[in-house]
Design an enzyme around this catalytic site. Structure first.
Site, PDB file in Angstrom:
ATOM      1  N   CYS A 146       9.250  -3.991  -5.162  1.00  0.00           N
ATOM      2  CA  CYS A 146       8.564  -2.703  -5.063  1.00  0.00           C
ATOM      3  C   CYS A 146       9.141  -1.606  -5.949  1.00  0.00           C
ATOM      4  CB  CYS A 146       8.505  -2.280  -3.609  1.00  0.00           C
ATOM      5  SG  CYS A 146       7.613  -3.514  -2.645  1.00  0.00           S
ATOM      6  N   HIS A 279      10.242   7.059  -1.009  1.00  0.00           N
ATOM      7  CA  HIS A 279       9.666   5.708  -0.959  1.00  0.00           C
ATOM      8  C   HIS A 279       8.843   5.600   0.325  1.00  0.00           C
ATOM      9  CE1 HIS A 279       9.195   1.572  -2.020  1.00  0.00           C
ATOM     10  NE2 HIS A 279       9.762   1.151  -0.916  1.00  0.00           N
ATOM     11  N   HIS A 314       1.140   1.154   0.492  1.00  0.00           N
ATOM     12  CA  HIS A 314       2.306   0.819  -0.328  1.00  0.00           C
ATOM     13  C   HIS A 314       1.822  -0.037  -1.501  1.00  0.00           C
ATOM     14  CE1 HIS A 314       6.051  -0.202  -1.881  1.00  0.00           C
ATOM     15  NE2 HIS A 314       6.627  -0.799  -0.861  1.00  0.00           N
TER      16      HIS A 314
END
Lengths: 381, 191
Positions: A146, A279, A314
Site C-alpha cells: 500500500c 494513511h 483504501h
C-alpha cells in the site's frame, strides 16, 4: 531538500471521480464514492468498496486505449494523461515512468486461471501505460503493497536529485480484484459499513481503487520549459516497521521514522506542518499505530489530520499518489478535507479534523503498507 | 556524488545444491516459509556476513514476478480448484514485498525498504535505487537482492511470450566504503 523538485502536473482517478475537477468537488462537498460493488467480477458482495465509477469500456473509450488492457493500466492511462497535459508534455519522450502497483493485471488472470494472462504481472501493467504514451526511456515498478505509489515518487525524486533525470512521471495504479478483496476478507480487516478512520467504532477498511500520477521536474527544467510549478516536493521518508508481515507495531516505529525523515529532509519542524493526510485505513490496528506515531512526532500540538479513505476507500498501492494529489488540491484551494464518518473519539487515536477552509503551506502525506513499508511525502507551497 | 562499491555477492544458481537451512531457521519457521523465502534469507545472510555488516541502511529487492506460488495457492482456493482452502497466510505471503519485509524483520532493519517488480528490469532497478542513494550520501550501505520462483503455469505463460523462465536467488551488498571492496560500481543510468 538539497534540490528543488517541482510538481508540474497531476492526474487522478478514484471512486470520487475522474480528474482534478470532479475530485475537488467531492472533497469540498464531503461526497464519498464508497458503495456496493458495481463493476468488479466477484461473488463477494458483502463489503462496500470504492470503485472508479466507469466500466473498462468507458475508460478505454475516454482515452483511446484497448478495453482489453488490465483495469490497472486503463486507470493509469487516464491519470497519466491528465498529469502530462497539465505539465504541457505531449507524451513520455525522454521521461522515465515509475509506477507503483501490486495487483497489476490480476483481474485478467482471474479470467484465465489456471493459466496466466500475459498482462498479469506488475511490469506488464506499467509497460502498457508507457506504451500508450509513445514509450518511456525506461519504466519500472515499485511493489511495496500500500505504499507502492509513494515509493515511486521517492525513487523518481532521487533520480532528479542525482541528475539522472530532469523530468519523471511518478505515481501508481491499482484496480480492485476478486483476489485481494477475498485476501483482505480472509485477514478480517474489511468493514461491511462505510469505513470510520480514527473512530472508536471503526471495524475495518473499504477497499478502493484508482490511479494518480505526478510530473516531478528539476528547477532547471521548469525554467527552461517555462512550466508552472504547482507545488514542491520538499521532503520524503521511507522506513520499515520491521515488526510483522501485515500488522503495525504498537508504537508505530516505521511510521514515526518515515515522518521524521521527511521533516528532517525538508528542514522543517513539526510545528511547520499545517495538515497531515493520514494513511488512516479504518482498521483498529493501523489507526492506533499511526496515532501513536503522530503523537511521537507532534507531541500535544497535533496539526489538523484526516484520512481521505472515507471518500475513496483504501486504494492500496495507488493511495500514496492519489492522496498526494488530494494534498495538492488542498494546498492550491486552501482547505482541509473533512474526516467523514467520524463521530466517537477513541483514546487510542488522534481526533481527526472535520475539515474547512485553511491556509496551507506544508502538508505531510502518509502511505503505509503490509510488510511495514512506511513512507511519508512532504508537499509544500 | 560519491563512488559506490560492491562488497559481497552470494548467489544460488539453478542446479546448485540446496544449502542447509537448519542453521538459520527453527523447524517451525522453516515450515511456514516457502523455498523462495528460505533461499532469499539464506543468500541475504551470507552476503551480509561476507561484507561484515549486521544491519544494512537499506534493503532493496527486485522480483520479476513476485511470490507466485502463494498467489497460485490463493487463486486455486478462490476458483474452487482442488477444494483448496482459502488461507490468510497464502494471501499475506503473496505480495511482492513479502521478501524484503521478512529480511527486514529478521535483521531488525528499520531503514529504507523497497521492492521492484518489473520483469527483467527488477534487479537493475533495485541496484539503481541503492546506487543512487549511496551516491547521494543518503545511506552508506544497502543489501540488494533478486529473488524469483517458477511454477509450471507461469513458465508456460512466459515461454508463450518468448521470455525464458528463470529462478533467481542473488544477494549483493553495496557500500560507500572503498576499504575491502570487490570493485567500484559505475553509474547505472538507464536509457
Amino acid at each position: 531538500m538539497d534540490t528543488l523538485i517541482h510538481i508540474t502536473g497531476a492526474g487522478v482517478v478514484s471512486a470520487v471521480g475522474c480528474g482534478q475537477g470532479e475530485t475537488l468537488d467531492a472533497l469540498r462537498r464531503g461526497r464519498s464514492g464508497i458503495g456496493p460493488v458495481r463493476f468488479l467480477r466477484t461473488a463477494e458482495k458483502t463489503f462496500l468498496v470504492g470503485e472508479v465509477p466507469l466500466s473498462n469500456e468507458e475508460m478505454a473509450a475516454r482515452c483511446g486505449a484497448s478495453p482489453d488492457l488490465s483495469r490497472t493500466s486503463l486507470m493509469g492511462i487516464l491519470a497519466l494523461r491528465e498529469a502530462l497535459t497539465e505539465a504541457g508534455l505531449p507524451d513520455l519522450t525522454g521521461i522515465p515512468l515509475i509506477s507503483g502497483t501490486t495487483v497489476g493485471g490480476m483481474d485478467k488472470t482471474e479470467q484465465t486461471f489456471p493459466a496466466y494472462s500475459p498482462l498479469h504481472d506488475c511490469g506488464a501493467s506499467t509497460d502498457a501505460i508507457a506504451a500508450h504514451f509513445g514509450g518511456a526511456p525506461f519504466a519500472t515498478t515499485l511493489s511495496t503493497a500500500c505504499s507502492s505509489a509513494a515509493n515511486a515518487v521517492i525513487f523518481g525524486a532521487n533520480l532528479i536529485r542525482s541528475g539522472q533525470a530532469d523530468i519523471v512521471a511518478v505515481g501508481g495504479s491499482e484496480s480492485l480484484s476478486d483476489f485481494h478483496l477475498h485476501g483482505f476478507g480472509s485477514l478480517m480487516i474489511l468493514d461491511t459499513a462505510p469505513c470510520r478512520p480514527f473512530d472508536a467504532t471503526r471495524a475495518g477498511l473499504n477497499l478502493g481503487e484508482g490511479a494518480a500520477f505526478l510530473i516531478l521536474e528539476s528547477d532547471a527544467s521548469v525554467r527552461r520549459r517555462g512550466a508552472a510549478s504547482l507545488a514542491v516536493l520538499s521532503g520524503f521518508g521511507n522506513a520499515c516497521d520491521a515488526f510483522h508481515q501485515t500488522a503495525s507495531s504498537e508504537n508505530g516505529e516505521g511510521a514515526f521514522l518515515a515522518m521524521q525523515k521527511a521533516l528532517r529532509m525538508a528542514g522543517l519542524r513539526p510545528e511547520d506542518i499545517d495538515y497531515v493526510n493520514a494513511h488512516g485505513t479504518g482498521t483498529p490496528n493501523n489507526d492506533a499505530s499511526e496515532s501513536a506515531a503522530l503523537r511521537r512526532v507532534f507531541g500535544d500540538a497535533l496539526p489538523p489530520i484526516s484520512s481521505t479513505k472515507a471518500f475513496t476507500g483504501h486504494t492500496t498501492s495507488a493511495s500514496g499518489s492519489i492522496e498526494a494529489v488530494f494534498c495538492l488540491l488542498a494546498l492550491r484551494e486552501g482547505f482541509i478535507p473533512a474526516q467523514l464518518n467520524w463521530t466517537t473519539a477513541d483514546p487510542a487515536c488522534i481526533v481527526p479534523s472535520l475539515g474547512g477552509p485553511a491556509s496551507l503551506k506544508h502538508i505531510l502525506c502518509n502511505a503505509f503498507g503490509f510488510g511495514g513499508n512506511d513512507s511519508s511525502l512532504l508537499i509544500s507551497r | 556524488m560519491r563512488p559506490v562499491y560492491l562488497h559481497a555477492r552470494c548467489e544460488l544458481k539453478p542446479g546448485d545444491p540446496e544449502p542447509d537451512f537448519r542453521s538459520l531457521f527453527s523447524v517451525m519457521e522453516a515450515r511456514r516459509m516457502g523455498r523462495l523465502l528460505k533461499r532469499a534469507v539464506w543468500t541475504a545472510s551470507e552476503a551480509l556476513k561476507e561484507a561484515g555488516i549486521d544491519v544494512p541502511d537499506a534493503v532493496i529487492i527486485g522480483t520479476d514476478y513476485g511470490c507466485i506460488e502463494n498467489s497460485e495457492f490463493f487463486l486455486k482456493a478462490l476458483k474452487g480448484i482442488d477444494d483448496a482452502p482459502m488461507k490468510p497466510t497464502h494471501f499475506m505471503q503473496s505480495t511482492h514485498n513479502t521478501i524484503s519485509s521478512l529480511i527486514a524483520i529478521r535483521l531488525g532493519a528499520h531503514g529504507y525498504n523497497a521492492t521492484y517488480s518489473h520483469r527483467g528490469r527488477s534487479f537493475e532497478s533495485a541496484l539503481q535505487d541503492a546506487w543512487t542513494q549511496i551516491a547521494l550520501g543518503d545511506i552508506d550501505t544497502a543489501l540488494v537482492g533478486w529473488f524469483d520462483e517458477m511454477t509450471p503455469a507461469l513458465a508456460e505463460s512466459l515461454i508463450a511470450q518468448g521470455i525464458e523462465p528463470k529462478e533467481h536467488a542473488l544477494a549483493v551488498v553495496l557500500s560507500a566504503n572503498p576499504e575491502g571492496a570487490i570493485e567500484e560500481i559505475p553509474s547505472l543510468r538507464s536509457e
